[in-house]
Scaffold this motif. Structure first.
Motif, PDB file in Angstrom:
ATOM      1  N   ARG A   1      35.543  42.009  43.807  1.00 55.30           N
ATOM      2  CA  ARG A   1      35.105  40.920  42.933  1.00 55.30           C
ATOM      3  C   ARG A   1      33.677  41.261  42.524  1.00 55.30           C
ATOM      4  N   SER A   2      33.493  41.445  41.232  1.00 57.47           N
ATOM      5  CA  SER A   2      32.162  41.771  40.724  1.00 57.47           C
ATOM      6  C   SER A   2      31.223  40.604  40.933  1.00 57.47           C
ATOM      7  N   LYS A   3      29.973  40.906  41.172  1.00 57.73           N
ATOM      8  CA  LYS A   3      28.965  39.865  41.383  1.00 57.73           C
ATOM      9  C   LYS A   3      28.893  38.965  40.145  1.00 57.73           C
ATOM     10  N   GLY A   4      29.019  37.687  40.364  1.00 56.70           N
ATOM     11  CA  GLY A   4      28.960  36.728  39.276  1.00 56.70           C
ATOM     12  C   GLY A   4      30.265  36.555  38.521  1.00 56.70           C
ATOM     13  N   SER A   5      31.306  37.267  38.909  1.00 56.21           N
ATOM     14  CA  SER A   5      32.592  37.197  38.219  1.00 56.21           C
ATOM     15  C   SER A   5      33.567  36.324  39.005  1.00 56.21           C
ATOM     16  N   THR A   6      34.483  35.698  38.297  1.00 54.22           N
ATOM     17  CA  THR A   6      35.539  34.946  38.964  1.00 54.22           C
ATOM     18  C   THR A   6      36.829  35.753  39.036  1.00 54.22           C
ATOM     19  N   LYS A   7      36.875  36.900  38.367  1.00 55.70           N
ATOM     20  CA  LYS A   7      38.069  37.751  38.345  1.00 55.70           C
ATOM     21  C   LYS A   7      38.031  38.727  39.519  1.00 55.70           C
ATOM     22  N   ALA A   8      39.113  38.807  40.270  1.00 54.82           N
ATOM     23  CA  ALA A   8      39.206  39.707  41.413  1.00 54.82           C
ATOM     24  C   ALA A   8      40.309  40.727  41.175  1.00 54.82           C
ATOM     25  N   SER A   9      40.226  41.847  41.870  1.00 57.30           N
ATOM     26  CA  SER A   9      41.263  42.872  41.768  1.00 57.30           C
ATOM     27  C   SER A   9      41.515  43.498  43.136  1.00 57.30           C
ATOM     28  N   THR A  10      42.679  44.098  43.274  1.00 57.44           N
ATOM     29  CA  THR A  10      43.112  44.708  44.530  1.00 57.44           C
ATOM     30  C   THR A  10      43.753  46.052  44.244  1.00 57.44           C
ATOM     31  N   SER A  11      43.550  47.009  45.148  1.00 58.28           N
ATOM     32  CA  SER A  11      44.233  48.298  45.057  1.00 58.28           C
ATOM     33  C   SER A  11      44.473  48.845  46.457  1.00 58.28           C
ATOM     34  N   ILE A  12      45.437  49.731  46.580  1.00 54.92           N
ATOM     35  CA  ILE A  12      45.759  50.384  47.848  1.00 54.92           C
ATOM     36  C   ILE A  12      44.628  51.329  48.218  1.00 54.92           C
ATOM     37  N   CYS A  13      44.300  51.403  49.497  1.00 54.18           N
ATOM     38  CA  CYS A  13      43.276  52.348  49.950  1.00 54.18           C
ATOM     39  C   CYS A  13      43.926  53.456  50.780  1.00 54.18           C
ATOM     40  N   LYS A  14      43.184  54.502  51.039  1.00 56.52           N
ATOM     41  CA  LYS A  14      43.710  55.642  51.793  1.00 56.52           C
ATOM     42  C   LYS A  14      43.785  55.373  53.287  1.00 56.52           C
TER      43      LYS A  14
ATOM     44  N   GLY B   1      45.889  50.073  54.059  1.00 53.15           N
ATOM     45  CA  GLY B   1      45.203  48.820  53.779  1.00 53.15           C
ATOM     46  C   GLY B   1      45.027  48.676  52.278  1.00 53.15           C
ATOM     47  N   CYS B   2      44.232  47.712  51.865  1.00 53.86           N
ATOM     48  CA  CYS B   2      43.960  47.566  50.444  1.00 53.86           C
ATOM     49  C   CYS B   2      42.520  47.109  50.240  1.00 53.86           C
ATOM     50  N   TYR B   3      41.976  47.487  49.110  1.00 60.78           N
ATOM     51  CA  TYR B   3      40.632  47.066  48.727  1.00 60.78           C
ATOM     52  C   TYR B   3      40.727  45.791  47.910  1.00 60.78           C
ATOM     53  N   TYR B   4      39.763  44.917  48.092  1.00 61.86           N
ATOM     54  CA  TYR B   4      39.675  43.675  47.326  1.00 61.86           C
ATOM     55  C   TYR B   4      38.314  43.680  46.655  1.00 61.86           C
TER      56      TYR B   4
ATOM     57  N   PRO C   1      40.737  42.682  53.750  1.00 56.32           N
ATOM     58  CA  PRO C   1      42.091  43.204  53.537  1.00 56.32           C
ATOM     59  C   PRO C   1      42.248  44.696  53.822  1.00 56.32           C
ATOM     60  N   ILE C   2      41.158  45.440  53.965  1.00 58.81           N
ATOM     61  CA  ILE C   2      41.293  46.866  54.256  1.00 58.81           C
ATOM     62  C   ILE C   2      41.920  47.081  55.631  1.00 58.81           C
TER      63      ILE C   2
END
Length: 85
Positions: A58-71, A53-56, A21-22
């Motif tokens: 997901r921590s290793k071993g986690s099912t929770k994901a997050s997204t944020s805007i990148c520079k 773009g945006c960062y995506y 997604p970046i």
């Protein structure tokens, strides 16, 4: 398509690049896509204006994901990004 060193990219490498997604425009369609997937989004929808773009994450071993805007500025149209993922 060639790498920085002049080597040809494999199809799997090109696929990874296109799904990252970046490289996609972070606009409202991308925002809505990640929101519909249950992704935690750190920026307001008003920040998804199609210039970055945006960062995506997901921590290793986690099912929770997050997204944020990148520079970084966008490089792929979001329609192409949403087509390949």
């Amino acid at each position: 398509m060639r790498s920085h060193y002049g080597n040809l990219f494999s199809w799997s490498t090109i696929s990874l690049i296109l799904r990252n997604p970046i490289y996609a425009m972070a606009d409202l369609d991308i925002y809505e896509f990640f929101k519909s997937q249950g992704t935690e989004i750190y920026n307001d929808a008003a920040n998804f204006v199609g210039t970055n773009g945006c960062y995506y994450y997901r921590s290793k071993g986690s099912t929770k994901a997050s997204t944020s805007i990148c520079k970084e500025s966008m490089r792929l149209l979001r329609s192409l990004h949403l087509t390949v993922i």
